[in-house]
Design a protein around this motif. Structure first.
Motif, PDB file in Angstrom:
ATOM      1  N   GLN A 156       0.815  -1.240   0.000  1.00  0.00           N
ATOM      2  CA  GLN A 156       0.000   0.000   0.000  1.00  0.00           C
ATOM      3  C   GLN A 156       0.842   1.282   0.000  1.00  0.00           C
ATOM      4  OE1 GLN A 156      -2.843  -0.492   3.242  1.00  0.00           O
ATOM      5  NE2 GLN A 156      -4.203  -1.728   1.963  1.00  0.00           N
ATOM      6  N   SER A 220       0.968   1.323   5.680  1.00  0.00           N
ATOM      7  CA  SER A 220      -0.102   0.340   5.797  1.00  0.00           C
ATOM      8  C   SER A 220       0.142  -0.585   6.991  1.00  0.00           C
ATOM      9  CB  SER A 220      -0.104  -0.526   4.545  1.00  0.00           C
ATOM     10  OG  SER A 220       1.135  -1.222   4.443  1.00  0.00           O
ATOM     11  N   SER A 398       0.589   4.260  11.518  1.00  0.00           N
ATOM     12  CA  SER A 398       0.191   2.951  10.990  1.00  0.00           C
ATOM     13  C   SER A 398      -1.137   2.554  11.571  1.00  0.00           C
ATOM     14  CB  SER A 398       1.232   1.894  11.365  1.00  0.00           C
ATOM     15  OG  SER A 398       2.371   2.022  10.578  1.00  0.00           O
ATOM     16  N   SER A 401      -5.299  -0.803   8.018  1.00  0.00           N
ATOM     17  CA  SER A 401      -5.728  -0.485   6.651  1.00  0.00           C
ATOM     18  C   SER A 401      -5.906  -1.733   5.786  1.00  0.00           C
ATOM     19  CB  SER A 401      -4.707   0.450   5.991  1.00  0.00           C
ATOM     20  OG  SER A 401      -3.462  -0.211   5.856  1.00  0.00           O
ATOM     21  N   SER A 402      -5.794  -2.901   6.397  1.00  0.00           N
ATOM     22  CA  SER A 402      -5.991  -4.113   5.585  1.00  0.00           C
ATOM     23  C   SER A 402      -6.238  -5.317   6.473  1.00  0.00           C
ATOM     24  CB  SER A 402      -4.768  -4.374   4.716  1.00  0.00           C
ATOM     25  OG  SER A 402      -4.931  -5.577   3.987  1.00  0.00           O
ATOM     26  N   ASN A 406       1.209  -7.658   5.231  1.00  0.00           N
ATOM     27  CA  ASN A 406       1.977  -6.841   4.296  1.00  0.00           C
ATOM     28  C   ASN A 406       2.542  -7.722   3.164  1.00  0.00           C
ATOM     29  OD1 ASN A 406       2.224  -5.540   7.132  1.00  0.00           O
ATOM     30  ND2 ASN A 406       2.563  -3.872   5.707  1.00  0.00           N
ATOM     31  N   ALA A 415      -6.536  -1.716  -0.529  1.00  0.00           N
ATOM     32  CA  ALA A 415      -6.244  -0.289  -0.714  1.00  0.00           C
ATOM     33  C   ALA A 415      -7.372   0.404  -1.480  1.00  0.00           C
ATOM     34  CB  ALA A 415      -4.921  -0.112  -1.464  1.00  0.00           C
ATOM     35  N   GLY A 420      -9.165   0.078   3.558  1.00  0.00           N
ATOM     36  CA  GLY A 420      -7.981   0.870   3.213  1.00  0.00           C
ATOM     37  C   GLY A 420      -8.286   2.359   3.268  1.00  0.00           C
TER      38      GLY A 420
END
Ligand SMILES: [Zn+2]
Length: 479
Positions: A156, A220, A398, A401-402, A406, A415, A420
């Motif tokens: 991201q 992210s 941070s 967001s998901s 990662n 995203a 996201g």
């Protein structure tokens, strides 16, 4: 007391530390006591309380962040996600990001300077406010990952530009209307997922972060978290080293006329394996053979092995390098080849400060961050190289967001949807709020500086203690 409760009490009593080995913990004992005293004297919880209290002016800044995000920047984030570009060729992404900054009153200088002059997709965008104020720095990244099928934004980084820009533009507009002194410096840093070259380190050597008194960046995350104060890194101190062997070519049937560089590389791996038991067990030494000859009927006259050599601290890492470099020299010597050692990059411990991380964390929660992890993670710098984060105080934002880890296609897909989009906006608003506080509260700036300088000094003390600890055994001459 159940064993679970006991564990909880125990964990609460042990400060979260970057020290990963018993030897490091022993060497760090006094340093950590001093650090605890420093943290106590700063009274970070009081800063969190007063700074996050209601403020109409700050709310205006963060409302503007949301407006910019909703109007343009979420769409820009989506656009960059859909057009991934890998490190050092992020031309399209950089063009869009810098165009937006120019349109909002920033002066943009493209490309790196000095030691960083090879970085075409680096840039600096500056908004100059009234003189005499702090330099508010925002780091942007925009490179995609190299996938086997295609480049993809599985980390991201596509959102980092729009997130940082939303905060930077909103705070610049605030400086303009309030006449509050200060500058906003947006630093575009290419190729975070690649080395060589180590872009941030070169840019730092070139003075491209100069003028920033604070640096922030977003990243992210599958959960909302912040690090504990101290020094450390996510993934150990790393030396990236290429061992490049040259030999002489000849026909396979007359190999005595040649010198085999691939054999030298094979020896290098064997030599390293033969000393692993004399190296402290926390080391991670792993390499790949990137060049090993072209055809079986020609003696390979060139072969290259690329290694990441990791250890929890840089002091002992130096000793490991002596082992691995000597393993390469021995391999060359025994095969009649020659070796060049190219230490093309290094990642080191950075510094994290509670004055920024705790205030940032409180804001992330205030703006509705999800999946909040209450306990701080281990100390670590806000950027991967450690070179910048040990010289300039800063923070990483941070928020969740998901739902995927990662570096996955799932994280890329996230995203583009609510999870996201919401996380990015939280990061942008929290980032702008911290920059606002830093710009408007001299006592807060002084506290950040005092904490950062104090931890930096203790870091030096810790390294000195480690140097005394890691003795090299004396090896007598054979009789
Ligand atoms: Zn990343």
């Amino acid at each position: 007391m159940t064993s679970r409760c006991f564990l909880a009490v125990l964990l609460a009593a042990v400060p979260l530390m970057a020290q990963e080995t018993p030897t490091e913990r022993e060497a760090a004992r006094q340093v950590l006591e001093k650090m605890a005293a420093l943290e106590k004297s700063l009274d970070v919880p009081a800063f969190v309380r007063t700074l996050t209290a209601p403020s109409a002016e700050r709310d205006r800044v963060t409302a503007r962040v949301k407006e910019l995000w909703d109007q343009d920047l979420q769409a820009l984030s989506d656009d960059i996600t859909r057009h991934p570009e890998i490190g050092f060729v992020e031309k399209r992404s950089v063009e869009k990001l810098t165009a937006y900054l120019k349109a909002h009153g920033f002066e943009v200088k493209m490309g790196g300077t000095g030691p960083a002059s090879s970085l075409d997709t680096a840039f600096i965008a500056t908004y100059k406010g009234a003189p005499g104020g702090p330099g508010l720095g925002v780091i942007l990244e925009y490179d995609a990952l190299r996938g086997t099928q295609r480049a993809f934004h599985g980390d991201q980084h596509s959102s980092q530009g729009p997130v940082g820009i939303a905060a930077a533009v909103a705070i610049a507009e605030y400086l303009a209307r309030s006449k509050q002194p200060g500058n906003v410096i947006v630093i575009g840093t290419p190729g975070e997922e690649m080395m060589p070259p180590n872009a941030k380190t070169l840019m730092h050597q070139a003075g491209m972060f100069a003028g920033a008194d604070i640096l922030v960046r977003s990243h992210s995350s599958p959960a909302t978290r912040r690090p504990a104060p101290g020094f450390g890194t996510c993934c150990m101190n790393i030396d990236g080293v290429k061992y490049i062997f040259s030999g002489a070519p000849s026909h396979q049937l007359q190999a005595w006329d040649g010198r085999n560089a691939l054999e030298a590389v094979i020896h290098l791996f064997e030599n390293i394996d033969s000393v692993r038991s004399n190296i402290r067990p926390e080391a991670r030494i792993q390499g790949v053979i990137t060049e090993g000859g072209a055809a079986p009927n020609v003696v390979p006259d060139r072969a290259v092995a690329d290694f990441y050599i990791r250890y929890p601290d840089e002091v002992y890492l130096k000793q490991i390098r002596e082992f691995t470099d000597n393993a390469a020299r021995a391999a060359a010597l025994s095969t009649g080849t020659k070796v060049k050692i190219d230490n093309y990059g290094q990642d080191r411990d950075g510094i994290s400060v509670a004055t920024l991380d705790e205030v940032g964390f409180a804001y992330m929660k205030m703006f509705g961050a999800g999946k909040v992890v209450p306990e701080p993670a281990k100390p670590q710098g806000y950027e991967e190289t450690g070179s910048v984060s040990r010289d300039i105080p800063g923070a990483e934002f941070s928020s969740y967001s998901s739902n995927f880890p990662n570096h996955t296609y799932g994280m890329e897909a996230d995203a583009l949807i609510d999870v996201g989009h919401h996380g990015f906006l939280v990061d942008a608003q929290a980032m702008a709020a911290v920059l606002f506080d830093f710009a408007t509260h001299p006592d807060y700036r002084a506290a950040v500086k005092r904490e950062f300088t104090g931890i930096k000094e203790l870091f030096g003390e810790y390294q000195e203690a480690l140097r005394k600890t890691y003795r090299v055994p004396e090896v007598p001459e054979p009789k």
